[in-house]
Design a protein around this motif. Structure first.
Motif, PDB file in Angstrom:
ATOM      1  N   HIS A  19       0.819  -1.218   0.000  1.00 42.51           N
ATOM      2  CA  HIS A  19       0.000   0.000   0.000  1.00 42.51           C
ATOM      3  C   HIS A  19       0.853   1.269   0.000  1.00 42.51           C
ATOM      4  N   TYR A  20       2.165   1.148   0.147  1.00 38.77           N
ATOM      5  CA  TYR A  20       3.049   2.317   0.123  1.00 38.77           C
ATOM      6  C   TYR A  20       3.122   2.879  -1.292  1.00 38.77           C
ATOM      7  N   THR A  21       3.221   4.190  -1.369  1.00 39.24           N
ATOM      8  CA  THR A  21       3.455   4.860  -2.648  1.00 39.24           C
ATOM      9  C   THR A  21       4.708   5.706  -2.500  1.00 39.24           C
ATOM     10  N   TYR A  22       5.302   6.076  -3.624  1.00 39.12           N
ATOM     11  CA  TYR A  22       6.495   6.919  -3.555  1.00 39.12           C
ATOM     12  C   TYR A  22       6.151   8.289  -2.962  1.00 39.12           C
ATOM     13  N   LYS A  23       4.986   8.794  -3.310  1.00 43.12           N
ATOM     14  CA  LYS A  23       4.538  10.068  -2.752  1.00 43.12           C
ATOM     15  C   LYS A  23       4.355   9.936  -1.234  1.00 43.12           C
ATOM     16  N   GLY A  24       3.822   8.813  -0.793  1.00 41.44           N
ATOM     17  CA  GLY A  24       3.633   8.564   0.631  1.00 41.44           C
ATOM     18  C   GLY A  24       4.960   8.469   1.375  1.00 41.44           C
ATOM     19  N   ILE A  25       5.944   7.848   0.751  1.00 40.43           N
ATOM     20  CA  ILE A  25       7.273   7.745   1.370  1.00 40.43           C
ATOM     21  C   ILE A  25       7.894   9.133   1.480  1.00 40.43           C
ATOM     22  N   LEU A  26       7.774   9.933   0.437  1.00 40.90           N
ATOM     23  CA  LEU A  26       8.282  11.303   0.490  1.00 40.90           C
ATOM     24  C   LEU A  26       7.575  12.088   1.598  1.00 40.90           C
ATOM     25  N   ASN A  27       6.250  11.945   1.682  1.00 40.48           N
ATOM     26  CA  ASN A  27       5.498  12.614   2.742  1.00 40.48           C
ATOM     27  C   ASN A  27       5.972  12.182   4.125  1.00 40.48           C
ATOM     28  N   SER A  28       6.306  10.903   4.276  1.00 37.07           N
ATOM     29  CA  SER A  28       6.797  10.399   5.557  1.00 37.07           C
ATOM     30  C   SER A  28       8.110  11.067   5.942  1.00 37.07           C
ATOM     31  N   LEU A  29       8.997  11.200   4.987  1.00 35.31           N
ATOM     32  CA  LEU A  29      10.287  11.845   5.259  1.00 35.31           C
ATOM     33  C   LEU A  29      10.106  13.324   5.575  1.00 35.31           C
ATOM     34  N   VAL A  30       9.264  13.997   4.808  1.00 29.53           N
ATOM     35  CA  VAL A  30       8.999  15.417   5.056  1.00 29.53           C
ATOM     36  C   VAL A  30       8.374  15.590   6.433  1.00 29.53           C
ATOM     37  N   TYR A  31       7.430  14.733   6.760  1.00 30.12           N
ATOM     38  CA  TYR A  31       6.760  14.805   8.057  1.00 30.12           C
ATOM     39  C   TYR A  31       7.761  14.612   9.195  1.00 30.12           C
ATOM     40  N   PHE A  32       8.587  13.585   9.094  1.00 27.75           N
ATOM     41  CA  PHE A  32       9.511  13.257  10.186  1.00 27.75           C
ATOM     42  C   PHE A  32      10.585  14.328  10.365  1.00 27.75           C
ATOM     43  N   TYR A  33      11.157  14.797   9.254  1.00 29.28           N
ATOM     44  CA  TYR A  33      12.292  15.725   9.363  1.00 29.28           C
ATOM     45  C   TYR A  33      11.883  17.205   9.346  1.00 29.28           C
ATOM     46  N   ASP A  34      10.882  17.559   8.564  1.00 30.93           N
ATOM     47  CA  ASP A  34      10.516  18.978   8.439  1.00 30.93           C
ATOM     48  C   ASP A  34       9.384  19.389   9.379  1.00 30.93           C
ATOM     49  N   VAL A  35       8.391  18.533   9.540  1.00 28.80           N
ATOM     50  CA  VAL A  35       7.254  18.888  10.393  1.00 28.80           C
ATOM     51  C   VAL A  35       7.584  18.639  11.860  1.00 28.80           C
ATOM     52  N   LYS A  36       8.102  17.444  12.147  1.00 27.77           N
ATOM     53  CA  LYS A  36       8.409  17.105  13.543  1.00 27.77           C
ATOM     54  C   LYS A  36       9.810  17.564  13.967  1.00 27.77           C
ATOM     55  N   HIS A  37      10.615  18.030  13.015  1.00 26.39           N
ATOM     56  CA  HIS A  37      11.977  18.515  13.265  1.00 26.39           C
ATOM     57  C   HIS A  37      12.828  17.479  14.007  1.00 26.39           C
ATOM     58  N   SER A  38      12.744  16.235  13.566  1.00 21.60           N
ATOM     59  CA  SER A  38      13.524  15.168  14.187  1.00 21.60           C
ATOM     60  C   SER A  38      14.974  15.228  13.721  1.00 21.60           C
TER      61      SER A  38
END
Length: 160
Positions: free
Chosen positions: A71-90
């Protein structure tokens, strides 16, 4: 009859008139979207970790995620990385310049971006409704009443 060309994404034939040209290669529309999303992941990872190009670890992780989680998509994987590093500032320190965090944040990231998208749509709808309402224009006439000024007599001020 149109000429057929090979799709660089799936390897199947595509009508040259319907093919999308991307980076000097021909793609079906769906294959083009997939390739574009992959390229966005690679670009983001390179910017994130300061790489010239992604290494074999990134390629193998991406391939493994797509095989293991259908069920993973490339767009979803990109969103996951953006969320983890840019939104949550991990922190990037523990990542070892890899994207192994994706399975741990994928669902949370998708929920976050779906919520953001719903909010954008709701705001756009409110704006459209506000634009449909005709503004009420009131014309206010200014009174041209002349105020009488008190006249002073200088002789009253001069006393001997």
């Amino acid at each position: 009859m149109s000429k057929l060309v090979k799709c660089a994404g799936c390897g199947l034939q595509v009508d040259k008139n319907e093919a999308i040209r991307y980076k000097d290669k021909n793609f079906h529309k769906k294959c083009y979207e997939i390739q574009k999303d992959k390229d966005e992941i690679f670009k983001y990872v390179c910017e994130l970790f300061g790489l010239k190009k992604p290494g074999p670890v990134i390629y193998s992780q991406l391939k493994r995620f797509m095989e293991k989680y259908p069920h993973y998509t490339y767009k979803g994987i990109l969103n996951s990385l953006v969320y983890f590093y840019d939104v949550k500032h991990s922190s990037k320190k523990k990542s070892n310049e890899a994207i192994g965090i994706v399975p741990y944040v994928y669902d949370e990231a998708q929920e976050y971006f779906n919520t953001v998208e719903k909010k954008k749509i709701a705001i756009a709808n409110k704006i459209e409704k506000q634009l449909e309402v005709k503004p009420e224009i009131k014309i206010i006439k200014k009174d041209n009443e002349v105020k009488k000024m008190k006249i002073y007599n200088l002789e009253d001020f001069l006393e001997d």
